[in-house]
Write a protein that holds these residues in place. Structure first.
Motif, PDB file in Angstrom:
ATOM      1  N   ILE A   2     149.625  44.704  23.098  1.00  0.00           N
ATOM      2  CA  ILE A   2     149.497  43.308  23.540  1.00  0.00           C
ATOM      3  C   ILE A   2     149.643  43.224  25.063  1.00  0.00           C
ATOM      4  O   ILE A   2     148.866  42.544  25.738  1.00  0.00           O
ATOM      5  N   MET A   3     150.644  43.930  25.601  1.00  0.00           N
ATOM      6  CA  MET A   3     150.839  43.922  27.052  1.00  0.00           C
ATOM      7  C   MET A   3     149.664  44.583  27.769  1.00  0.00           C
ATOM      8  O   MET A   3     149.241  44.129  28.836  1.00  0.00           O
ATOM      9  N   LEU A   4     149.110  45.647  27.190  1.00  0.00           N
ATOM     10  CA  LEU A   4     147.980  46.334  27.813  1.00  0.00           C
ATOM     11  C   LEU A   4     146.751  45.434  27.857  1.00  0.00           C
ATOM     12  O   LEU A   4     146.050  45.366  28.876  1.00  0.00           O
ATOM     13  N   ILE A   5     146.495  44.735  26.772  1.00  0.00           N
ATOM     14  CA  ILE A   5     145.352  43.811  26.741  1.00  0.00           C
ATOM     15  C   ILE A   5     145.573  42.665  27.723  1.00  0.00           C
ATOM     16  O   ILE A   5     144.646  42.230  28.419  1.00  0.00           O
ATOM     17  N   ALA A   6     146.817  42.170  27.803  1.00  0.00           N
ATOM     18  CA  ALA A   6     147.123  41.117  28.769  1.00  0.00           C
ATOM     19  C   ALA A   6     146.914  41.608  30.200  1.00  0.00           C
ATOM     20  O   ALA A   6     146.376  40.890  31.049  1.00  0.00           O
ATOM     21  N   LEU A   7     147.318  42.857  30.476  1.00  0.00           N
ATOM     22  CA  LEU A   7     147.123  43.424  31.807  1.00  0.00           C
ATOM     23  C   LEU A   7     145.633  43.551  32.123  1.00  0.00           C
ATOM     24  O   LEU A   7     145.203  43.225  33.237  1.00  0.00           O
ATOM     25  N   ALA A   8     144.852  44.007  31.150  1.00  0.00           N
ATOM     26  CA  ALA A   8     143.406  44.107  31.360  1.00  0.00           C
ATOM     27  C   ALA A   8     142.801  42.731  31.627  1.00  0.00           C
ATOM     28  O   ALA A   8     141.894  42.591  32.462  1.00  0.00           O
ATOM     29  N   ALA A   9     143.311  41.714  30.942  1.00  0.00           N
ATOM     30  CA  ALA A   9     142.784  40.362  31.125  1.00  0.00           C
ATOM     31  C   ALA A   9     143.063  39.841  32.537  1.00  0.00           C
ATOM     32  O   ALA A   9     142.168  39.294  33.201  1.00  0.00           O
ATOM     33  N   VAL A  10     144.300  40.023  33.026  1.00  0.00           N
ATOM     34  CA  VAL A  10     144.632  39.482  34.349  1.00  0.00           C
ATOM     35  C   VAL A  10     143.988  40.309  35.457  1.00  0.00           C
ATOM     36  O   VAL A  10     143.595  39.767  36.499  1.00  0.00           O
ATOM     37  N   TRP A  11     143.854  41.621  35.247  1.00  0.00           N
ATOM     38  CA  TRP A  11     143.154  42.434  36.245  1.00  0.00           C
ATOM     39  C   TRP A  11     141.649  42.206  36.181  1.00  0.00           C
ATOM     40  O   TRP A  11     140.975  42.164  37.205  1.00  0.00           O
ATOM     41  N   GLY A  12     141.113  42.054  34.979  1.00  0.00           N
ATOM     42  CA  GLY A  12     139.696  41.710  34.860  1.00  0.00           C
ATOM     43  C   GLY A  12     139.412  40.345  35.458  1.00  0.00           C
ATOM     44  O   GLY A  12     138.367  40.126  36.079  1.00  0.00           O
ATOM     45  N   GLY A  13     140.381  39.433  35.302  1.00  0.00           N
ATOM     46  CA  GLY A  13     140.216  38.104  35.887  1.00  0.00           C
ATOM     47  C   GLY A  13     140.194  38.107  37.393  1.00  0.00           C
ATOM     48  O   GLY A  13     139.652  37.182  38.017  1.00  0.00           O
ATOM     49  N   SER A  14     140.764  39.153  38.031  1.00  0.00           N
ATOM     50  CA  SER A  14     140.784  39.191  39.495  1.00  0.00           C
ATOM     51  C   SER A  14     139.368  39.208  40.067  1.00  0.00           C
ATOM     52  O   SER A  14     139.111  38.609  41.116  1.00  0.00           O
ATOM     53  N   PHE A  15     138.440  39.881  39.388  1.00  0.00           N
ATOM     54  CA  PHE A  15     137.053  39.910  39.863  1.00  0.00           C
ATOM     55  C   PHE A  15     136.420  38.522  39.744  1.00  0.00           C
ATOM     56  O   PHE A  15     135.663  38.095  40.619  1.00  0.00           O
ATOM     57  N   PHE A  16     136.741  37.814  38.661  1.00  0.00           N
ATOM     58  CA  PHE A  16     136.235  36.454  38.471  1.00  0.00           C
ATOM     59  C   PHE A  16     136.837  35.491  39.498  1.00  0.00           C
ATOM     60  O   PHE A  16     136.118  34.714  40.139  1.00  0.00           O
ATOM     61  N   PHE A  17     138.163  35.540  39.673  1.00  0.00           N
ATOM     62  CA  PHE A  17     138.809  34.644  40.638  1.00  0.00           C
ATOM     63  C   PHE A  17     138.273  34.882  42.054  1.00  0.00           C
ATOM     64  O   PHE A  17     138.057  33.930  42.813  1.00  0.00           O
ATOM     65  N   ALA A  18     138.072  36.146  42.407  1.00  0.00           N
ATOM     66  CA  ALA A  18     137.547  36.457  43.738  1.00  0.00           C
ATOM     67  C   ALA A  18     136.140  35.906  43.906  1.00  0.00           C
ATOM     68  O   ALA A  18     135.797  35.363  44.964  1.00  0.00           O
ATOM     69  N   GLU A  19     135.321  36.022  42.853  1.00  0.00           N
ATOM     70  CA  GLU A  19     133.945  35.512  42.924  1.00  0.00           C
ATOM     71  C   GLU A  19     133.945  34.005  43.179  1.00  0.00           C
ATOM     72  O   GLU A  19     133.129  33.487  43.945  1.00  0.00           O
ATOM     73  N   VAL A  20     134.865  33.294  42.537  1.00  0.00           N
ATOM     74  CA  VAL A  20     134.976  31.849  42.741  1.00  0.00           C
ATOM     75  C   VAL A  20     135.427  31.544  44.171  1.00  0.00           C
ATOM     76  O   VAL A  20     134.848  30.700  44.863  1.00  0.00           O
ATOM     77  N   ALA A  21     136.462  32.252  44.640  1.00  0.00           N
ATOM     78  CA  ALA A  21     137.007  31.991  45.976  1.00  0.00           C
ATOM     79  C   ALA A  21     136.018  32.326  47.083  1.00  0.00           C
ATOM     80  O   ALA A  21     136.043  31.702  48.158  1.00  0.00           O
ATOM     81  N   LEU A  22     135.124  33.297  46.844  1.00  0.00           N
ATOM     82  CA  LEU A  22     134.164  33.696  47.872  1.00  0.00           C
ATOM     83  C   LEU A  22     133.203  32.573  48.249  1.00  0.00           C
ATOM     84  O   LEU A  22     132.541  32.652  49.285  1.00  0.00           O
ATOM     85  N   GLY A  23     133.135  31.530  47.436  1.00  0.00           N
ATOM     86  CA  GLY A  23     132.298  30.391  47.795  1.00  0.00           C
ATOM     87  C   GLY A  23     132.776  29.676  49.044  1.00  0.00           C
ATOM     88  O   GLY A  23     131.990  29.039  49.751  1.00  0.00           O
ATOM     89  N   GLU A  24     134.082  29.792  49.366  1.00  0.00           N
ATOM     90  CA  GLU A  24     134.631  29.112  50.536  1.00  0.00           C
ATOM     91  C   GLU A  24     135.385  30.029  51.488  1.00  0.00           C
ATOM     92  O   GLU A  24     135.544  29.686  52.672  1.00  0.00           O
ATOM     93  N   VAL A  25     135.862  31.151  50.994  1.00  0.00           N
ATOM     94  CA  VAL A  25     136.783  31.979  51.773  1.00  0.00           C
ATOM     95  C   VAL A  25     136.181  33.360  51.991  1.00  0.00           C
ATOM     96  O   VAL A  25     135.660  33.966  51.051  1.00  0.00           O
ATOM     97  N   PRO A  26     136.235  33.902  53.232  1.00  0.00           N
ATOM     98  CA  PRO A  26     135.717  35.245  53.478  1.00  0.00           C
ATOM     99  C   PRO A  26     136.575  36.320  52.806  1.00  0.00           C
ATOM    100  O   PRO A  26     137.755  36.094  52.494  1.00  0.00           O
ATOM    101  N   PRO A  27     135.992  37.507  52.565  1.00  0.00           N
ATOM    102  CA  PRO A  27     136.691  38.555  51.797  1.00  0.00           C
ATOM    103  C   PRO A  27     138.051  38.955  52.357  1.00  0.00           C
ATOM    104  O   PRO A  27     139.025  39.087  51.596  1.00  0.00           O
ATOM    105  N   LEU A  28     138.145  39.180  53.677  1.00  0.00           N
ATOM    106  CA  LEU A  28     139.422  39.621  54.240  1.00  0.00           C
ATOM    107  C   LEU A  28     140.506  38.556  54.064  1.00  0.00           C
ATOM    108  O   LEU A  28     141.671  38.877  53.794  1.00  0.00           O
ATOM    109  N   THR A  29     140.118  37.303  54.205  1.00  0.00           N
ATOM    110  CA  THR A  29     141.089  36.220  54.044  1.00  0.00           C
ATOM    111  C   THR A  29     141.548  36.106  52.595  1.00  0.00           C
ATOM    112  O   THR A  29     142.711  35.783  52.323  1.00  0.00           O
ATOM    113  N   ILE A  30     140.651  36.383  51.646  1.00  0.00           N
ATOM    114  CA  ILE A  30     141.047  36.394  50.233  1.00  0.00           C
ATOM    115  C   ILE A  30     142.109  37.458  49.997  1.00  0.00           C
ATOM    116  O   ILE A  30     143.097  37.234  49.284  1.00  0.00           O
ATOM    117  N   THR A  31     141.921  38.622  50.613  1.00  0.00           N
ATOM    118  CA  THR A  31     142.919  39.683  50.487  1.00  0.00           C
ATOM    119  C   THR A  31     144.275  39.213  50.996  1.00  0.00           C
ATOM    120  O   THR A  31     145.313  39.444  50.358  1.00  0.00           O
TER     121      THR A  31
END
Length: 302
Positions: free
Chosen positions: A14-43
Motif C-alpha cells: 500500500i505504501m509503495l503504491i502510494a509512493l508511486a502515485a505521489v511521485w508519478g503525480g510530480s510529472f503531472f503537477f509540474a506540467e500544470v505549473a509550467l503554464g505559468e512558471v519557468p522550470p528552474l523556478t518550479i524546482t
C-alpha cells in the motif's frame, strides 16, 4: 546469526503504491505549473515549500540537527545531485515532451544507479547482470527516441536526453549519500538535502528567471504546493518507511509503478497520448529492471 530477508507485506505494498502515485503525480503537477512558471523556478518552489513540512516532522520526532561541517557538505552534494540538477532537467524536459514520456525515461534511474555504484563502490561490484540491465534500459530509450535522434537536431530529443541526465544525476546521488551520509537519520538527511537545494537554486533562479512571481492562479499554486507537500514531503516519509519495512531491493519496484500513474494523469487531465514506441520502450526498460534486480529470473531458475 543471519538477518531475515525483508518482505513486501500488504502494508508495504500500500505504501509503495502510494509512493508511486505521489511521485508519478510530480510529472503531472509540474506540467500544470509550467503554464505559468519557468522550470528552474518550479524546482525552487518544490524544495523551498518542502522545508517547513520536513522541519515539523524532524522536530516532532526530536531528531537532532547535526553540526558537523562534513555532514552539511554531504547535504550540499545531495541537494545538487538529488534535487537541484535532476528536478531542473526534468522540468525543462517537460517543456518539450509529455509528462508520461518523461516518467518512462526517468525509469532508467535504477539501472544507471546499479552501474554507477558498481563502478564507484567496492561493496557493490559491477556484474554482468547489472551491465545487461543497463544495456536493455538504453535499448528501451533508443526505441522511444527513434532513429531520428541521431539524424538531426530536435528539441524533443534534447529534452529526452535531459531526462536521461536527470536519471544519471540520481544515480550519482545514491553513491554520494552512501559515502557522505551513512548512519545519519534519514529524515534529517531529507531535510538537510532540500534546505541545501533551496540555497543552491535561490541565486540561480534570481539570475536566470528573476524574482519568483507570487501572483499566480490558484491552479498553479495548487500544483506547486502539491509538488512540495505530496511529491516531496510525503514521498520522503513513505520512502524511508518502506526502506525500513521492506528493504532497498523491494523499494526499487516503485521505478516500474511511477510511469502508469504519470501516464494516466496526463491522459485524463492533459489530453496526452503515448505513441506505440513509448510503450514498447517502457516494456524493454521493465525487462532491463528485472534483469538488474535478478529476483524474477532467480525464481524462474529455481
Amino acid at each position: 546469526m543471519t538477518q531475515p530477508s525483508l518482505q513486501m507485506d500488504r502494508t508495504a505494498w500500500i505504501m509503495l503504491i502510494a509512493l508511486a502515485a505521489v511521485w508519478g503525480g510530480s510529472f503531472f503537477f509540474a506540467e500544470v505549473a509550467l503554464g505559468e512558471v519557468p522550470p528552474l523556478t518550479i524546482t525552487l518552489h518544490r524544495v523551498f515549500w518542502t522545508i517547513p513540512i520536513l522541519a515539523v516532522i524532524v522536530a516532532m520526532k526530536r531528531i537532532p540537527v547535526p553540526r558537523n561541517p562534513r555532514i552539511w557538505l554531504g547535504y550540499l552534494g545531495m541537494g545538487a545531485l538529488n534535487n537541484a540538477i535532476p528536478f531542473s532537467l526534468i522540468f525543462w524536459g517537460q517543456t518539450q515532451i509529455e509528462s508520461g514520456l518523461a516518467s518512462i525515461l526517468n525509469g532508467t534511474t535504477a539501472m544507471f544507479g546499479a552501474v554507477v555504484a558498481g563502478v564507484l563502490l567496492a561493496d557493490e561490484p559491477l556484474t554482468a547482470r547489472k551491465i545487461g540491465g543497463a544495456v536493455l534500459g538504453l535499448i528501451g530509450v533508443g526505441v522511444i527516441m527513434g532513429p531520428e535522434a541521431v539524424s538531426g537536431f530536435n528539441p524533443a530529443n534534447l529534452a529526452q536526453l535531459a531526462i536521461m541526465g536527470a536519471a544519471l544525476s540520481y544515480a550519482f546521488a545514491s553513491v554520494w549519500g552512501r559515502v557522505m551520509l551513512a548512519g545519519q537519520p534519514p529524515l534529517m538527511n531529507a531535510l538537510g538535502m532540500v534546505t541545501a537545494s533551496a540555497l543552491i537554486m535561490a541565486p540561480v533562479v534570481w539570475i536566470v528567471d528573476g524574482p519568483p512571481a507570487l501572483s499566480l492562479t490558484a491552479t498553479t499554486w495548487g500544483a506547486l504546493l502539491s509538488l512540495a507537500a505530496l511529491s516531496t514531503g510525503l514521498a520522503y516519509v513513505l520512502y524511508f518507511a518502506i526502506l525500513v519495512r521492506a528493504g532497498a531491493a523491494n523499494l526499487m519496484l516503485v521505478t516500474l509503478l511511477i510511469p502508469p500513474f504519470a501516464i494516466t494523469l496526463g491522459a485524463l487531465f492533459l489530453g496526452e497520448r503515448m505513441a506505440p514506441e513509448a510503450w514498447i520502450g517502457f516494456a524493454i526498460i521493465a525487462v532491463g529492471f528485472a534483469v538488474n534486480d535478478g529476483r524474477v529470473f532467480g525464481r524462474l531458475r529455481r
